[in-house]
Design a protein around this motif. Structure first.
Motif, PDB file in Angstrom:
ATOM      1  N   VAL A  75       5.572  -8.178  -6.280  1.00  0.00           N
ATOM      2  CA  VAL A  75       4.357  -7.717  -5.607  1.00  0.00           C
ATOM      3  C   VAL A  75       3.171  -8.448  -6.233  1.00  0.00           C
ATOM      4  O   VAL A  75       3.041  -8.494  -7.455  1.00  0.00           O
ATOM      5  CB  VAL A  75       4.194  -6.191  -5.757  1.00  0.00           C
ATOM      6  N   SER A  76       2.335  -9.034  -5.396  1.00  0.00           N
ATOM      7  CA  SER A  76       1.183  -9.771  -5.932  1.00  0.00           C
ATOM      8  C   SER A  76      -0.096  -8.929  -5.957  1.00  0.00           C
ATOM      9  O   SER A  76      -0.979  -9.163  -6.781  1.00  0.00           O
ATOM     10  CB  SER A  76       0.935 -11.036  -5.113  1.00  0.00           C
ATOM     11  N   LYS A  77      -0.161  -7.900  -5.056  1.00  0.00           N
ATOM     12  CA  LYS A  77      -1.412  -7.125  -5.007  1.00  0.00           C
ATOM     13  C   LYS A  77      -1.171  -5.731  -4.485  1.00  0.00           C
ATOM     14  O   LYS A  77      -0.420  -5.526  -3.529  1.00  0.00           O
ATOM     15  CB  LYS A  77      -2.436  -7.837  -4.122  1.00  0.00           C
ATOM     16  N   TYR A  78      -1.785  -4.758  -5.151  1.00  0.00           N
ATOM     17  CA  TYR A  78      -1.851  -3.373  -4.675  1.00  0.00           C
ATOM     18  C   TYR A  78      -3.275  -2.907  -4.868  1.00  0.00           C
ATOM     19  O   TYR A  78      -3.772  -2.836  -5.998  1.00  0.00           O
ATOM     20  CB  TYR A  78      -0.873  -2.487  -5.446  1.00  0.00           C
ATOM     21  N   ARG A  79      -3.954  -2.687  -3.760  1.00  0.00           N
ATOM     22  CA  ARG A  79      -5.375  -2.337  -3.781  1.00  0.00           C
ATOM     23  C   ARG A  79      -6.158  -3.410  -4.544  1.00  0.00           C
ATOM     24  O   ARG A  79      -6.093  -4.570  -4.193  1.00  0.00           O
ATOM     25  CB  ARG A  79      -5.568  -0.920  -4.311  1.00  0.00           C
ATOM     26  N   LYS A  80      -6.836  -3.062  -5.613  1.00  0.00           N
ATOM     27  CA  LYS A  80      -7.633  -4.069  -6.319  1.00  0.00           C
ATOM     28  C   LYS A  80      -6.867  -4.743  -7.452  1.00  0.00           C
ATOM     29  O   LYS A  80      -7.404  -5.666  -8.090  1.00  0.00           O
ATOM     30  CB  LYS A  80      -8.913  -3.431  -6.877  1.00  0.00           C
ATOM     31  N   LYS A  81      -5.642  -4.308  -7.697  1.00  0.00           N
ATOM     32  CA  LYS A  81      -4.870  -4.851  -8.815  1.00  0.00           C
ATOM     33  C   LYS A  81      -3.988  -6.001  -8.359  1.00  0.00           C
ATOM     34  O   LYS A  81      -3.289  -5.902  -7.351  1.00  0.00           O
ATOM     35  CB  LYS A  81      -3.989  -3.751  -9.418  1.00  0.00           C
ATOM     36  N   GLU A  82      -4.049  -7.106  -9.117  1.00  0.00           N
ATOM     37  CA  GLU A  82      -3.177  -8.248  -8.863  1.00  0.00           C
ATOM     38  C   GLU A  82      -2.179  -8.369 -10.006  1.00  0.00           C
ATOM     39  O   GLU A  82      -2.501  -8.079 -11.164  1.00  0.00           O
ATOM     40  CB  GLU A  82      -4.010  -9.521  -8.717  1.00  0.00           C
ATOM     41  N   TYR A  83      -0.954  -8.822  -9.671  1.00  0.00           N
ATOM     42  CA  TYR A  83       0.146  -8.821 -10.625  1.00  0.00           C
ATOM     43  C   TYR A  83       0.722 -10.222 -10.799  1.00  0.00           C
ATOM     44  O   TYR A  83       0.654 -11.054  -9.890  1.00  0.00           O
ATOM     45  CB  TYR A  83       1.269  -7.901 -10.141  1.00  0.00           C
ATOM     46  N   GLY A  84       1.321 -10.448 -11.973  1.00  0.00           N
ATOM     47  CA  GLY A  84       2.056 -11.676 -12.226  1.00  0.00           C
ATOM     48  C   GLY A  84       3.511 -11.529 -11.813  1.00  0.00           C
ATOM     49  O   GLY A  84       3.914 -10.524 -11.211  1.00  0.00           O
ATOM     50  N   SER A  85       4.325 -12.527 -12.166  1.00  0.00           N
ATOM     51  CA  SER A  85       5.741 -12.492 -11.774  1.00  0.00           C
ATOM     52  C   SER A  85       6.649 -13.088 -12.850  1.00  0.00           C
ATOM     53  O   SER A  85       7.751 -13.529 -12.549  1.00  0.00           O
ATOM     54  CB  SER A  85       5.927 -13.251 -10.453  1.00  0.00           C
ATOM     55  N   GLU A  86       6.199 -13.102 -14.110  1.00  0.00           N
ATOM     56  CA  GLU A  86       6.987 -13.729 -15.170  1.00  0.00           C
ATOM     57  C   GLU A  86       8.300 -12.996 -15.419  1.00  0.00           C
ATOM     58  O   GLU A  86       9.356 -13.615 -15.580  1.00  0.00           O
ATOM     59  CB  GLU A  86       6.163 -13.794 -16.467  1.00  0.00           C
TER      60      GLU A  86
ATOM     61  N   GLU B  33       0.856  -1.182   0.000  1.00  0.00           N
ATOM     62  CA  GLU B  33       0.000   0.000   0.000  1.00  0.00           C
ATOM     63  C   GLU B  33       0.893   1.234   0.000  1.00  0.00           C
ATOM     64  O   GLU B  33       2.081   1.156   0.331  1.00  0.00           O
ATOM     65  CB  GLU B  33      -0.924  -0.014   1.223  1.00  0.00           C
ATOM     66  N   LEU B  34       0.339   2.365  -0.380  1.00  0.00           N
ATOM     67  CA  LEU B  34       1.070   3.625  -0.307  1.00  0.00           C
ATOM     68  C   LEU B  34       1.115   4.112   1.133  1.00  0.00           C
ATOM     69  O   LEU B  34       0.121   4.024   1.867  1.00  0.00           O
ATOM     70  CB  LEU B  34       0.389   4.691  -1.164  1.00  0.00           C
TER      71      LEU B  34
ATOM     72  N   LEU C 180       0.661   2.781 -10.824  1.00  0.00           N
ATOM     73  CA  LEU C 180       0.838   1.506 -10.130  1.00  0.00           C
ATOM     74  C   LEU C 180      -0.186   0.467 -10.568  1.00  0.00           C
ATOM     75  O   LEU C 180       0.149  -0.693 -10.810  1.00  0.00           O
ATOM     76  CB  LEU C 180       0.765   1.721  -8.620  1.00  0.00           C
ATOM     77  N   GLN C 181      -1.449   0.880 -10.666  1.00  0.00           N
ATOM     78  CA  GLN C 181      -2.495  -0.080 -11.028  1.00  0.00           C
ATOM     79  C   GLN C 181      -2.549  -0.349 -12.530  1.00  0.00           C
ATOM     80  O   GLN C 181      -3.263  -1.257 -12.964  1.00  0.00           O
ATOM     81  CB  GLN C 181      -3.856   0.407 -10.523  1.00  0.00           C
ATOM     82  N   LYS C 182      -1.786   0.418 -13.319  1.00  0.00           N
ATOM     83  CA  LYS C 182      -1.742   0.186 -14.760  1.00  0.00           C
ATOM     84  C   LYS C 182      -0.622  -0.782 -15.145  1.00  0.00           C
ATOM     85  O   LYS C 182      -0.588  -1.265 -16.282  1.00  0.00           O
ATOM     86  CB  LYS C 182      -1.549   1.512 -15.503  1.00  0.00           C
ATOM     87  N   ALA C 183       0.282  -1.062 -14.219  1.00  0.00           N
ATOM     88  CA  ALA C 183       1.420  -1.929 -14.505  1.00  0.00           C
ATOM     89  C   ALA C 183       0.993  -3.382 -14.637  1.00  0.00           C
ATOM     90  O   ALA C 183       0.028  -3.822 -14.010  1.00  0.00           O
ATOM     91  CB  ALA C 183       2.469  -1.790 -13.413  1.00  0.00           C
ATOM     92  N   ASP C 184       1.715  -4.136 -15.458  1.00  0.00           N
ATOM     93  CA  ASP C 184       1.478  -5.578 -15.578  1.00  0.00           C
ATOM     94  C   ASP C 184       2.130  -6.330 -14.429  1.00  0.00           C
ATOM     95  O   ASP C 184       1.650  -7.390 -14.012  1.00  0.00           O
ATOM     96  CB  ASP C 184       2.056  -6.105 -16.901  1.00  0.00           C
ATOM     97  N   GLU C 185       3.228  -5.763 -13.957  1.00  0.00           N
ATOM     98  CA  GLU C 185       4.015  -6.429 -12.924  1.00  0.00           C
ATOM     99  C   GLU C 185       4.720  -5.354 -12.098  1.00  0.00           C
ATOM    100  O   GLU C 185       5.007  -4.265 -12.593  1.00  0.00           O
ATOM    101  CB  GLU C 185       5.053  -7.353 -13.579  1.00  0.00           C
ATOM    102  N   MET C 186       4.986  -5.679 -10.840  1.00  0.00           N
ATOM    103  CA  MET C 186       5.688  -4.760  -9.965  1.00  0.00           C
ATOM    104  C   MET C 186       6.580  -5.583  -9.051  1.00  0.00           C
ATOM    105  O   MET C 186       6.165  -6.627  -8.556  1.00  0.00           O
ATOM    106  CB  MET C 186       4.680  -3.943  -9.134  1.00  0.00           C
TER     107      MET C 186
END
Length: 281
Positions: free
Chosen positions: A254-265, A133-134, A236-242
């Motif tokens: 990072v797997s989740k920020y607020r409602k956005k979930e991210y991959g790890s490829e 979170e921020l 942050l929420q527009k990124a594919d991965e973080m």
């Protein structure tokens, strides 16, 4: 056991006093280093960053503070703690000697070297959920001092308390311009398509050793394009991965920020190249 000014002493022994300037004013720097089987990972960049930081803080660098000398000091401590044949976390703390109020009486320094065991000699990707979170209660500065590994880490500490109290694994720090700078204990990278973006040092991002290594790794591949530009919270929420980086864990997706979930490829690809770099060095 710890190394204090070249002497190996028990960690339970009192060797600092109330006049310590690191305690009084945060007049101190530190380097956190990963050592595997006696080999110091990225030793030259660590050493050069420490020397550059000491110069910026107007500390006097002792004539014997060479790469070889400090490497030997680390090796002696690892042997004393029976860690020379296993992975270890080493911290070098340098502080200006006691005397004076805000204005120091001397530029001379003392140092402490500590070592602690680590579990894994290699960098691996942790598949567990990692939610962030921020942190908006306080800001880090965008000046040169924020890029140094000083003992002035109150914003990081308060962000860590906030994360723990609210069930997050980490928080992202903002500067006074409301730009995203870094995480509590590492640099930040965003992935969008084939572009990997990280906040620049001008935003106040820590001049991280792992950040530097990954920038070099990414720069040698045609697969990704690197950008060092200010990062807005809206990105942050527009990124594919973080992912977050530091020299102890390597890369933390990072797997989740607020409602956005991210991959790890991309994180998995880069961690492989990072381990290959260490094998070649």
């Amino acid at each position: 056991m710890v190394n204090f000014n070249g002497t190996i002493i028990s960690s339970s022994q009192s060797f600092l006093d109330h006049g310590n300037r690191g305690l009084r004013y945060g007049d101190s720097l530190f380097e956190t280093i990963k050592v595997v089987n006696g080999k110091i990972n990225f030793w030259e960049p660590h050493y050069l960053r420490l020397m550059a930081s000491m110069r910026i803080l107007r500390m006097e660098i002792p004539m014997n503070f060479t790469m070889e000398f400090l490497s030997s000091e680390i090796s002696d401590l690892l042997a004393a703690n029976e860690l020379q044949s296993s992975p270890a976390r080493v911290r070098i703390t340098v502080f200006r000697n006691a005397g004076g109020l805000y204005t120091p009486e001397t530029g001379e320094i003392s140092y402490i070297i500590e070592s602690h065991p680590l579990d894994d000699p290699f960098y691996t990707i942790d598949q567990n959920a990692y939610e962030i979170e921020l942190f908006k209660d306080h800001f880090t500065g965008s000046g040169l001092l924020s890029t140094l590994k000083t003992n002035n880490r109150l914003v990081n500490i308060l962000a860590g308390v906030y994360a723990r109290e609210n069930g997050y694994d980490s928080c992202l720090l903002l500067n006074e311009k409301k730009e995203v700078v870094e995480a509590i204990s590492g640099n930040l990278f965003l992935v969008k398509g084939n572009t990997i973006k990280t906040p620049p040092l001008e935003s106040g991002a820590l001049n991280g050793i792992m950040r530097k290594q990954l920038i070099e790794v990414i720069g040698k591949t045609d697969e990704f394009q690197l950008e060092e530009k200010p990062v807005s919270p809206f990105e942050l929420q527009k990124a594919d991965e973080m992912f977050i980086t530091n020299v102890i864990t390597g890369i933390i997706p990072v797997s989740k920020y607020r409602k956005k979930e991210y991959g790890s490829e991309v994180s998995k690809k880069l961690i492989g190249r990072l381990n290959a770099l260490l094998r070649l060095s």
